[in-house]
Design an enzyme around this catalytic site. Structure first.
Site, PDB file in Angstrom:
ATOM      1  CB  ALA A 197     -21.674  -3.066 -13.275  1.00  9.27           C
TER       2      ALA A 197
ATOM      3  CE1 TYR B 204     -27.799   2.380  -8.735  1.00 13.22           C
ATOM      4  CE2 TYR B 204     -28.180   1.659  -6.477  1.00 13.22           C
ATOM      5  CZ  TYR B 204     -28.659   2.171  -7.670  1.00 13.22           C
ATOM      6  OH  TYR B 204     -29.986   2.472  -7.797  1.00 13.22           O
TER       7      TYR B 204
ATOM      8  CG  ASN C 201     -32.643   7.007  -3.508  1.00 14.19           C
ATOM      9  OD1 ASN C 201     -32.712   5.944  -2.890  1.00 14.19           O
ATOM     10  ND2 ASN C 201     -32.533   7.068  -4.829  1.00 14.19           N
TER      11      ASN C 201
ATOM     12  NE  ARG D 242      10.865 -16.850  -6.038  1.00 10.79           N
ATOM     13  CZ  ARG D 242      11.551 -17.438  -7.015  1.00 10.79           C
ATOM     14  NH1 ARG D 242      12.888 -17.465  -6.971  1.00 10.79           N
ATOM     15  NH2 ARG D 242      10.920 -18.011  -8.018  1.00 10.79           N
TER      16      ARG D 242
ATOM     17  CG  HIS E 112      25.329 -12.218   6.025  1.00  8.68           C
ATOM     18  ND1 HIS E 112      25.075 -11.347   7.059  1.00  8.68           N
ATOM     19  CD2 HIS E 112      26.120 -13.190   6.542  1.00  8.68           C
ATOM     20  CE1 HIS E 112      25.700 -11.771   8.149  1.00  8.68           C
ATOM     21  NE2 HIS E 112      26.333 -12.890   7.854  1.00  8.68           N
TER      22      HIS E 112
ATOM     23  CB  SER F 111      31.487 -17.480   3.042  1.00  8.41           C
ATOM     24  OG  SER F 111      31.056 -17.070   4.325  1.00  8.41           O
TER      25      SER F 111
END
Length: 460
Positions: free
Chosen positions: A9, A100, A172, A336, A366, A408
């Protein structure tokens, strides 16, 4: 006998045109080299030697907390030179697997087949047959009784090949399994007397043949497994190949994908039967979907658990959350971390839930924020409701017990508890606990002013 994995690497990746080391460029939200490290662990590596060079600080920032042995290649003088830097960390009894960092799609099953193909005290090379082998080292074989393809006697690089050798289409991949004692001896004998002026790792195959060491080969299920990425076009091609492979896994496991080419899987996704996934859905981290789950277009699911018959409607973001049986969220909902919807609960459009439990059959249809809350069963949360959980220094808990009706535009100033069956009138600001079955209204008395005139815009 230990399995010692050497991952190369050290390259800069100039053609990427980036300050980021090549191996840190991502496939499915994870660096290419991390994919390789993860696969090395899956095949049972006892140790991993990471040979690094360019961008050491960025590599260590990305990978530093993992169990890796960091091996510096100060000058990039070829693959043989790179592996030689790891020699002090290789025991004679080790089986050395060379990988690799820019070949991220190599599969566990392929490496297991390669290790199984290695003769006792011998070498196994991963090869692949290409219609157009241009640019790759060719596998050179000679006829051998009992071996249909012939015996491997060496690998010749493109720039050093004869016209006849250039016709060979078995190439290869660079991936090989080698006995530790012999590997160290062969590395010490490498020369850079070639067209590139580099120390080729591939030269050890001719040495193995000369020493009478048995050499065998294995091939991947698909050539894409051994493709590397040297520029961003190739990186994008690997990304599409990875996504196609992961989409196929989901379909074989029981998911219907509306369009398999329009899904992004950036983690581990487990699905039940008859799952329906619409277009442009993104999965990150560990995601579990039960039977008959429906995921709408454009949804983003991160580290979440979705139970049977639940539905995520379009353009919702579900992160670190749990949905119970037949629960639903969205469209345009945000759950969340710490959010949990119990059975048949519903969170609608433009509702945000954080670190809150929504009880059985409860709903917030809502425009609401529900944070740091425990909400019981059968609760109705009206539009515009906010749990005011933060006092500027600390978060506080709101408890809403079963069968509460919240009108509400209500603010619940935590810490506060609303008793079972209570009703909160629209527009109320609740600062004290409410008892069971109480009606609470905190609105200012309505006034009617007759003859009132609206302001008139002043002409300039």
């Amino acid at each position: 006998m230990a399995l010692n994995v050497v991952i190369l690497a050290a390259g800069k990746g100039t053609r990427m045109r980036s300050d980021l080391p090549k191996v840190l460029h991502p496939i499915a939200h994870k660096s290419m080299v991390q994919h390789v490290i993860d696969t090395a662990h899956k095949v049972g590596s006892d140790a991993i030697q990471l040979v690094y060079g360019y961008g050491a600080d960025k590599l260590q920032a990305s990978l530093g907390e993992q169990q890796l042995n960091w091996v510096l290649q100060a000058e990039q003088l070829g693959t043989g030179h790179a592996v030689a830097q790891a020699s002090p960390h290789i025991a004679d009894s080790d089986t050395v697997l060379i990988l690799y960092g820019d070949v991220p799609l190599i599969q566990q099953s392929t490496l297991e087949a390669l290790l199984a193909a290695r003769p006792e005290n011998g070498v196994a090379i991963l090869t692949v047959n290409l219609g157009n082998p241009m640019g790759y080292g060719r596998i050179v074989r000679t006829p051998c009784e009992g071996q249909e393809q012939g015996k491997v006697v060496g690998i010749i690089e493109q720039k050093d090949a004869t016209a006849e050798q250039l016709l060979i289409n078995e190439i290869n991949t660079g991936i090989m399994a080698v006995p530790g004692k012999q590997l160290k001896a062969w590395l010490s004998r490498l020369s850079n007397n070639n067209a590139q002026g580099e120390y080729y790792l591939t030269d050890i195959i001719a040495m193995a043949h000369a020493d009478g060491v048995a050499i065998d080969t294995a091939q991947p299920q698909s050539a894409i497994e051994v493709e590397g990425a040297n520029n961003r076009v190739q990186l994008a091609q690997l990304e599409r190949a990875y996504q196609a492979r992961e989409a196929e896994k989901l379909m074989l496991a029981g998911a219907n994908l509306r369009d398999p080419s329009r899904i992004d899987i950036r983690g581990d996704v487990t699905v039940g039967m008859d799952v329906m996934i619409d277009i442009n859905v993104i999965f990150e981290g560990k995601v579990t979907l039960g039977n008959n789950v429906t995921i709408g277009a454009g949804a983003i699911l991160i580290d979440c658990e979705i139970a049977d018959n639940a539905e995520i409607k379009p353009y919702s973001i579900i992160e670190g959350a749990k949905l119970g049986v037949a629960a639903s969220a969205g469209p345009f909902a945000r759950l969340r971390p710490g959010a949990e919807l119990k059975q048949d609960a519903h969170i609608g459009n433009f509702v945000e839930v954080k670190k809150a439990v929504i009880g059985v059959g409860s709903k917030a249809g809502h425009l609401a924020y529900l944070g740091d809350a425990i909400i019981g069963d059968g609760v109705n949360i009206g539009a515009g409701t906010i749990t005011c959980n933060y006092d500027g220094a600390n978060k506080h808990l709101t408890v809403i017990e079963d069968n509460v009706f919240v009108g509400s535009d209500t603010q619940l100033v935590a810490p506060v508890t609303i008793g079972k069956g209570a009703t909160l009138g629209a527009g109320s600001t609740i600062t004290r606990d409410v008892g069971e079955n109480e009606l609470v209204i905190t609105r200012v008395k309505q006034k009617h002013l007759t003859g009132w005139q609206r302001p008139v815009k002043i002409k300039k």
